[in-house]
Write a protein that holds these residues in place. Structure first.
Motif, PDB file in Angstrom:
ATOM      1  N   GLN A   1      80.382 -57.830  -5.305  1.00 48.88           N
ATOM      2  CA  GLN A   1      79.205 -57.663  -4.557  1.00 48.88           C
ATOM      3  C   GLN A   1      79.346 -56.345  -3.470  1.00 48.88           C
ATOM      4  OE1 GLN A   1      79.331 -61.199  -2.312  1.00 48.88           O
ATOM      5  NE2 GLN A   1      78.633 -62.355  -3.904  1.00 48.88           N
ATOM      6  N   ALA A   2      80.729 -55.845  -3.183  1.00 47.17           N
ATOM      7  CA  ALA A   2      81.044 -54.825  -2.313  1.00 47.17           C
ATOM      8  C   ALA A   2      80.715 -53.415  -3.117  1.00 47.17           C
ATOM      9  CB  ALA A   2      82.417 -54.657  -1.772  1.00 47.17           C
TER      10      ALA A   2
ATOM     11  N   ARG B   1      94.254 -64.798   9.668  1.00 45.97           N
ATOM     12  CA  ARG B   1      93.452 -64.031   8.979  1.00 45.97           C
ATOM     13  C   ARG B   1      94.121 -63.279   7.554  1.00 45.97           C
ATOM     14  NH1 ARG B   1      90.696 -60.753  13.632  1.00 45.97           N
ATOM     15  NH2 ARG B   1      92.539 -60.886  14.368  1.00 45.97           N
ATOM     16  N   ARG B   2      93.403 -63.178   6.437  1.00 40.56           N
ATOM     17  CA  ARG B   2      93.791 -62.317   5.573  1.00 40.56           C
ATOM     18  C   ARG B   2      93.881 -60.913   5.891  1.00 40.56           C
ATOM     19  NH1 ARG B   2      91.829 -64.475   0.008  1.00 40.56           N
ATOM     20  NH2 ARG B   2      92.452 -66.884   0.225  1.00 40.56           N
ATOM     21  N   ALA B   3      94.637 -59.979   5.120  1.00 39.37           N
ATOM     22  CA  ALA B   3      94.614 -58.510   5.376  1.00 39.37           C
ATOM     23  C   ALA B   3      93.215 -58.067   4.816  1.00 39.37           C
ATOM     24  CB  ALA B   3      95.751 -57.897   4.426  1.00 39.37           C
ATOM     25  N   ALA B   4      92.609 -56.844   5.770  1.00 37.94           N
ATOM     26  CA  ALA B   4      91.430 -56.466   5.415  1.00 37.94           C
ATOM     27  C   ALA B   4      91.373 -55.777   4.088  1.00 37.94           C
ATOM     28  CB  ALA B   4      91.134 -55.564   6.512  1.00 37.94           C
ATOM     29  N   GLN B   5      90.341 -55.691   3.215  1.00 39.76           N
ATOM     30  CA  GLN B   5      90.246 -55.112   2.122  1.00 39.76           C
ATOM     31  C   GLN B   5      89.272 -54.092   2.269  1.00 39.76           C
ATOM     32  OE1 GLN B   5      90.330 -57.980  -0.881  1.00 39.76           O
ATOM     33  NE2 GLN B   5      92.395 -57.812  -1.458  1.00 39.76           N
ATOM     34  N   VAL B   6      89.128 -52.852   1.467  1.00 40.42           N
ATOM     35  CA  VAL B   6      87.973 -51.868   1.562  1.00 40.42           C
ATOM     36  C   VAL B   6      87.859 -51.496   0.038  1.00 40.42           C
ATOM     37  CG1 VAL B   6      88.277 -50.989   3.920  1.00 40.42           C
ATOM     38  CG2 VAL B   6      89.650 -49.935   1.969  1.00 40.42           C
ATOM     39  N   LEU B   7      86.661 -51.074  -0.193  1.00 39.34           N
ATOM     40  CA  LEU B   7      86.534 -50.576  -1.439  1.00 39.34           C
ATOM     41  C   LEU B   7      85.917 -49.140  -1.339  1.00 39.34           C
ATOM     42  CD1 LEU B   7      86.078 -51.219  -4.846  1.00 39.34           C
ATOM     43  CD2 LEU B   7      83.550 -51.242  -3.965  1.00 39.34           C
ATOM     44  N   SER B   8      86.605 -48.220  -1.991  1.00 38.33           N
ATOM     45  CA  SER B   8      86.077 -46.842  -1.902  1.00 38.33           C
ATOM     46  C   SER B   8      85.478 -46.209  -3.024  1.00 38.33           C
ATOM     47  CB  SER B   8      87.566 -45.697  -1.509  1.00 38.33           C
ATOM     48  OG  SER B   8      88.129 -46.383  -0.373  1.00 38.33           O
ATOM     49  N   GLY B   9      84.509 -45.264  -2.909  1.00 37.15           N
ATOM     50  CA  GLY B   9      83.910 -44.464  -3.759  1.00 37.15           C
ATOM     51  C   GLY B   9      84.767 -43.025  -3.767  1.00 37.15           C
ATOM     52  N   PHE B  10      85.232 -42.410  -4.934  1.00 38.56           N
ATOM     53  CA  PHE B  10      85.908 -41.336  -4.922  1.00 38.56           C
ATOM     54  C   PHE B  10      85.472 -40.240  -6.016  1.00 38.56           C
ATOM     55  CE2 PHE B  10      89.458 -38.847  -6.705  1.00 38.56           C
ATOM     56  CZ  PHE B  10      89.799 -38.224  -5.538  1.00 38.56           C
ATOM     57  N   ALA B  11      84.645 -39.140  -5.868  1.00 43.11           N
ATOM     58  CA  ALA B  11      84.187 -38.271  -6.614  1.00 43.11           C
ATOM     59  C   ALA B  11      85.427 -37.734  -7.179  1.00 43.11           C
ATOM     60  CB  ALA B  11      83.119 -37.299  -5.907  1.00 43.11           C
ATOM     61  N   VAL B  12      85.398 -37.984  -8.827  1.00 44.46           N
ATOM     62  CA  VAL B  12      86.823 -37.600  -9.239  1.00 44.46           C
ATOM     63  C   VAL B  12      86.927 -35.880  -9.428  1.00 44.46           C
ATOM     64  CG1 VAL B  12      87.992 -37.782 -11.582  1.00 44.46           C
ATOM     65  CG2 VAL B  12      87.016 -39.675 -10.645  1.00 44.46           C
ATOM     66  N   GLY B  13      85.882 -35.307  -9.942  1.00 46.04           N
ATOM     67  CA  GLY B  13      86.105 -33.853 -10.190  1.00 46.04           C
ATOM     68  C   GLY B  13      86.228 -33.139  -8.827  1.00 46.04           C
ATOM     69  N   GLU B  14      85.629 -33.645  -7.778  1.00 44.55           N
ATOM     70  CA  GLU B  14      85.559 -32.811  -6.596  1.00 44.55           C
ATOM     71  C   GLU B  14      86.684 -33.196  -5.729  1.00 44.55           C
ATOM     72  OE1 GLU B  14      82.951 -34.248  -8.194  1.00 44.55           O
ATOM     73  OE2 GLU B  14      81.813 -32.517  -8.477  1.00 44.55           O
ATOM     74  N   ARG B  15      87.245 -34.414  -5.932  1.00 48.86           N
ATOM     75  CA  ARG B  15      88.594 -35.200  -5.233  1.00 48.86           C
ATOM     76  C   ARG B  15      88.200 -35.251  -3.636  1.00 48.86           C
ATOM     77  NH1 ARG B  15      93.313 -31.303  -7.367  1.00 48.86           N
ATOM     78  NH2 ARG B  15      94.078 -31.855  -5.184  1.00 48.86           N
ATOM     79  N   ILE B  16      87.023 -35.919  -3.648  1.00 51.74           N
ATOM     80  CA  ILE B  16      86.582 -36.254  -2.378  1.00 51.74           C
ATOM     81  C   ILE B  16      86.171 -37.602  -2.069  1.00 51.74           C
ATOM     82  CG2 ILE B  16      84.415 -35.499  -2.611  1.00 51.74           C
ATOM     83  CD1 ILE B  16      84.349 -34.362   0.384  1.00 51.74           C
TER      84      ILE B  16
END
Length: 179
Positions: A152-153, A120-135
């Motif tokens: 697609q992700a 199995r390949r290493a797991a990958q995630v896509l994150s959403g980050f609010a830049v101004g709020e740093r969260i």
């Protein structure tokens, strides 16, 4: 009571009744605080909780007499259902960033998730980050390691976050044209 702690109790607990000496919401909250303070492993979460146990008990209405062992912390966290937890964390994060003007989306490969034995390949995630709020607002698993799958992700994560009309920043691979 902290807003984060309020969002934790509905998380399903996978442990048997005999294994619930330490309640899951406090264990999860204290682990989050440890990671936010720089703990990078289960073995480092344990001393954080042990060092700050009296203050944590007082601040969050907990009555732990002893700190759970690192293996107990690991077992409780490993058995959590990510799909059941994610909506609770998003529900906590979204109000903190409701005025977010810029949201950065970026995919990362999780270290230590390669499984050569199971091929199995290493797991990958896509994150959403609010830049101004740093969260971090949310994450989705990228189903396959291909570039099209990250696209697609990204579409899936934007839909899940429900933050239309914002400026999103993405990697150059998202500039592909169809046909």
């Amino acid at each position: 009571m902290s807003p984060l702690k309020q969002s934790l109790p509905p998380i399903p607990d996978h442990r048997r009744a005999q294994g619930k000496l330490y309640d899951l919401p406090h264990r999860l909250l204290f682990s989050i605080l440890a990671v936010m303070s720089g703990a990078t492993s289960y073995r480092r979460i344990h001393p954080f909780i042990r060092t700050h146990q009296a203050r944590l008990n007082e601040a969050f209405g907990c009555r732990w007499r002893r700190t759970p062992a690192y293996s107990s912390i690991r077992y409780a966290l490993h058995g959590l259902d990510v799909e059941a937890i994610a909506p609770h964390f998003r529900a906590h994060a979204l109000p903190l960033a409701e005025d977010a003007a810029v949201i950065a989306l970026d995919g990362k490969t999780l270290r230590g998730r390669l499984d050569r034995f199971e091929d199995r390949r290493a797991a990958q995630v896509l994150s959403g980050f609010a830049v101004g709020e740093r969260i971090v607002l949310g994450q989705v698993l990228i189903e396959d390691a291909g570039k099209d799958h990250e696209i697609q992700a990204a579409q899936r994560l934007i839909e899940i976050l429900g933050l239309a009309g914002r400026l999103y920043t993405l990697d150059a691979l998202h500039l592909q044209k169809n046909g």
